[in-house]
Design a protein around this motif. Structure first.
Motif: not given
Length: 184
Positions: A46-47, A50
């Protein structure tokens, strides 16, 4: 950044349009490669989303602002394209944010925005080198290109929102069916 800088200076040195196009394709290739490596190595996270998305959005803005300041189109055309590129990406991630899937559908996803811009750049370059006018109907080739990108972005936003709303309605319908009936 390279593409944006090349577009920005292309009126002075039209051959920079070739480099701008090359940088746009390099951007797409590196982005694809990055995603493939993350998935293949099992390091997608998920990071990582970004780290993958933010540079793309910055790149969209830099490229279209470079086009806006190239003097080969009206500046507002480039700025509107930048704004709508951001909106397309936002709506795509909105599905994920509300708990359904990320949406990639529509005519003007990132690769097709770059392809359309590159076609406009090639046509502009050919016209500049041949000494032909780059204006048709009061707009330059890049203005027409950016208008096509804007129209495609609007279609893409519409399609993505419709798919997200359908998925949410389906989930809500499934949740309502799964609730046990109230006892009297």
């Amino acid at each position: 950044m390279g593409a944006g800088l090349c577009f920005w200076q292309a009126e002075t040195v039209p051959a920079l349009l070739i480099l701008a196009v090359a940088f746009c394709y390099l951007r797409l290739w590196l982005n694809m490669l990055d995603g493939m490596v993350a998935l293949a190595s099992g390091t997608a996270s998920r990071s990582g989303e970004i780290a993958n998305e933010l540079p793309d959005r910055i790149s969209d803005v830099i490229i279209f602002v470079g086009v806006a300041h190239s003097h080969l189109c009206h500046p507002l055309s480039g700025y509107w394209a930048a704004i709508f590129a951001l909106l397309v990406a936002y709506v795509g991630t909105l599905g994920q944010a509300v708990g359904v899937q990320r949406e990639y559908s529509g005519l003007m996803a990132k690769p097709w925005r770059m392809v359309a811009l590159n076609v406009g750049a090639w046509i502009t370059l050919a016209l500049l080198w041949s000494g032909s006018p780059i204006r048709f109907g009061g707009l330059t080739v890049l203005d027409w290109t950016l208008l096509a990108i804007l129209a495609g972005c609007i279609q893409t936003i519409w399609i993505r929102l419709a798919k997200i709303l359908r998925a949410l309605q389906k989930e809500e319908g499934n949740a309502a069916e799964a609730k046990p009936a109230a006892k009297d």
